[in-house]
Design an enzyme around this catalytic site. Structure first.
Site, PDB file in Angstrom:
ATOM      1  N   GLU A   1       1.045  -1.064   0.081  1.00 45.11           N
ATOM      2  CA  GLU A   1      -0.006  -0.070  -0.025  1.00 45.11           C
ATOM      3  C   GLU A   1       0.917   1.110   0.033  1.00 45.11           C
ATOM      4  O   GLU A   1       0.578   2.194  -0.825  1.00 45.11           O
ATOM      5  CB  GLU A   1      -0.997  -0.031   1.298  1.00 45.11           C
ATOM      6  CG  GLU A   1      -1.702   1.395   1.763  1.00 45.11           C
ATOM      7  CD  GLU A   1      -2.376   0.976   2.778  1.00 45.11           C
ATOM      8  OE1 GLU A   1      -1.464   1.188   3.958  1.00 45.11           O
ATOM      9  OE2 GLU A   1      -3.220   0.399   3.110  1.00 45.11           O
TER      10      GLU A   1
ATOM     11  N   ASP B   1      -5.015  -3.376  -3.121  1.00 44.74           N
ATOM     12  CA  ASP B   1      -4.943  -1.770  -3.001  1.00 44.74           C
ATOM     13  C   ASP B   1      -3.387  -1.548  -3.573  1.00 44.74           C
ATOM     14  O   ASP B   1      -3.266  -0.549  -4.251  1.00 44.74           O
ATOM     15  CB  ASP B   1      -5.369  -1.350  -1.888  1.00 44.74           C
ATOM     16  CG  ASP B   1      -4.562  -1.747  -0.591  1.00 44.74           C
ATOM     17  OD1 ASP B   1      -3.636  -2.852  -0.759  1.00 44.74           O
ATOM     18  OD2 ASP B   1      -4.697  -1.173   0.522  1.00 44.74           O
TER      19      ASP B   1
END
Length: 401
Positions: A74, A135
């Site tokens: 991330e 993500d």
């Protein structure tokens, strides 16, 4: 890679228009740019590591002291997007981008070579299963598309790297039936029907559709926005809040997680994942003007403004979907994204009525002042990354490739 290098869309140019009706900050745009760059300077000093700290000369990585491991996917995705967007103001942006990219490419997922192993320890070793987090891959691919627009060519051809990663995300991180994003390339069994709302990044999906010509990205966009609307209607009609995780996505009756599914007993609440939703949906509303993301962002902003009496200092770090607060106040991971959503309150409502202009403008400006008065905490990389990217959108330094 010198200060003389030209960026395709230099920071501070404000050359990509926002959607009609988008609110802008009061005051001097150049002053807002300076505030962003000062925050960025501190973010770099606190969280960027290079050289032997991350595996060798020429490498760079975003350090996350508040995560389970020092380096997570991330954060690398955030780093790529941030450095690409600050090109033209930071003469080191290109070198930093390439350094983070070298780190990413040195750590492929065990399940697919074009995806990123989500966690590395202090010694630069892959840990935690050596598999991916969706993500991170979404932002990495998006960052590569930004880099192609900014600099072209470069590290093995940014566009080619982006296309391979985008295809890998579709292959391993998008459910073939629901078209919702999965948690990672490892998701199977009971996790195959779980989706994380903070992975719903409409502007990224639009960019992937443009870059690849693959109409399946339209299906992913529609699936995410349709489910977001249904969740708001059924489970949060008064607030518009979304939960961290949605379960039973393959059953025809998706719902907020009933308790701990992956991370905590708050997996079904507006918690430390979903706090990014006003930023993610708001960013798309600002750029695309899509009625669905505009309505979602506007609803979130109006609820937060009313719930706090227009005081950003009263935004709490955790809510039930009905708006009941349980978290402490003060984290920028929660208040900064609402500034992006507030931008959607300008202009006319989608039903043709007038917006709440004056109150919304004061709310946006108050949120901005709160951000400018909240420097990054060197112990909290997550909140700093969320705030910096929110500031980039609000200052009109964000665009979609």
């Amino acid at each position: 890679m010198t200060g003389r290098e030209t960026a395709g869309v230099p920071f501070g140019a404000h050359s990509v228009p926002h959607a009609p009706g988008t609110l802008r900050l009061s005051g001097d745009p150049a002053a807002a740019d300076r505030q962003v760059l000062e925050y960025y300077r501190r973010w770099k000093a606190f969280f960027l590591r290079s050289g032997d700290e991350v595996g060798g000369r020429g490498r760079c990585a975003v350090f996350t002291p508040d995560a389970a491991h020092p380096f997570v996917a991330e954060a690398q995705g955030y780093g790529l997007v941030i450095t690409a967007l600050t090109a033209g103001a930071d003469p080191d942006a290109h070198a930093l981008f390439d350094g983070i990219l070298r780190h990413v490419l040195a750590h492929p997922s065990v399940n697919h070579p074009e995806l990123h192993a989500a966690q590395q320890d202090a010694g630069g070793r892959d840990v935690g299963g050596r598999d991916s987090a969706t993500d991170g891959d979404l932002d990495i691919a998006y960052g590569l598309l930004l880099a192609d627009r900014q600099w072209g060519g470069g590290h093995g051809d940014y566009k080619a790297l982006a296309l391979r990663r985008i295809d890998a995300v579709m292959e391993r991180e998008v459910h073939p039936g629901t078209r919702l994003t999965k948690l990672g390339d490892w998701s199977s069994g009971r996790f195959d029907e779980v989706s994380r709302t903070s992975d719903w990044m409409p502007d990224h999906l639009r960019a992937f559709r443009t870059a690849t010509g693959d109409p399946r990205w339209d299906e992913v966009l529609d699936a995410q926005l349709s489910l977001a609307g249904a969740l708001r209607t059924r489970h949060a009609p008064a607030t518009g809040l979304l939960p961290d995780f949605v379960v039973d996505t393959t059953s025809g009756a998706p719902r907020p997680a009933p308790g701990k599914v992956l991370e905590s007993p708050h997996d079904g609440d507006y918690h430390w994942n979903a706090c990014r939703v006003p930023w993610r949906l708001g960013a798309d509303a600002v750029i695309s003007g899509d009625a669905r993301t505009r309505a979602a962002a506007r609803g979130l902003s109006r609820w937060a403004r009313a719930a706090t009496g227009g005081d950003p200092g009263r935004i709490r770090s955790g809510y039930r979907l009905d708006g009941t607060a349980y978290g402490d106040p003060g984290s920028s991971a929660f208040f900064a994204p609402f500034a992006v959503a507030a931008m959607a309150e300008g202009g006319r409502d989608d039903d043709g009525g007038e917006g709440e202009g004056g109150a919304a403008q004061r709310w946006l400006d108050a949120l901005w002042a709160r951000m400018c008065g909240s420097p990054p905490d060197p112990a909290r990389a997550y909140a700093a990354g969320v705030q910096l990217q929110s500031m980039l959108v609000v200052s009109h330094n964000y665009w979609v490739p």
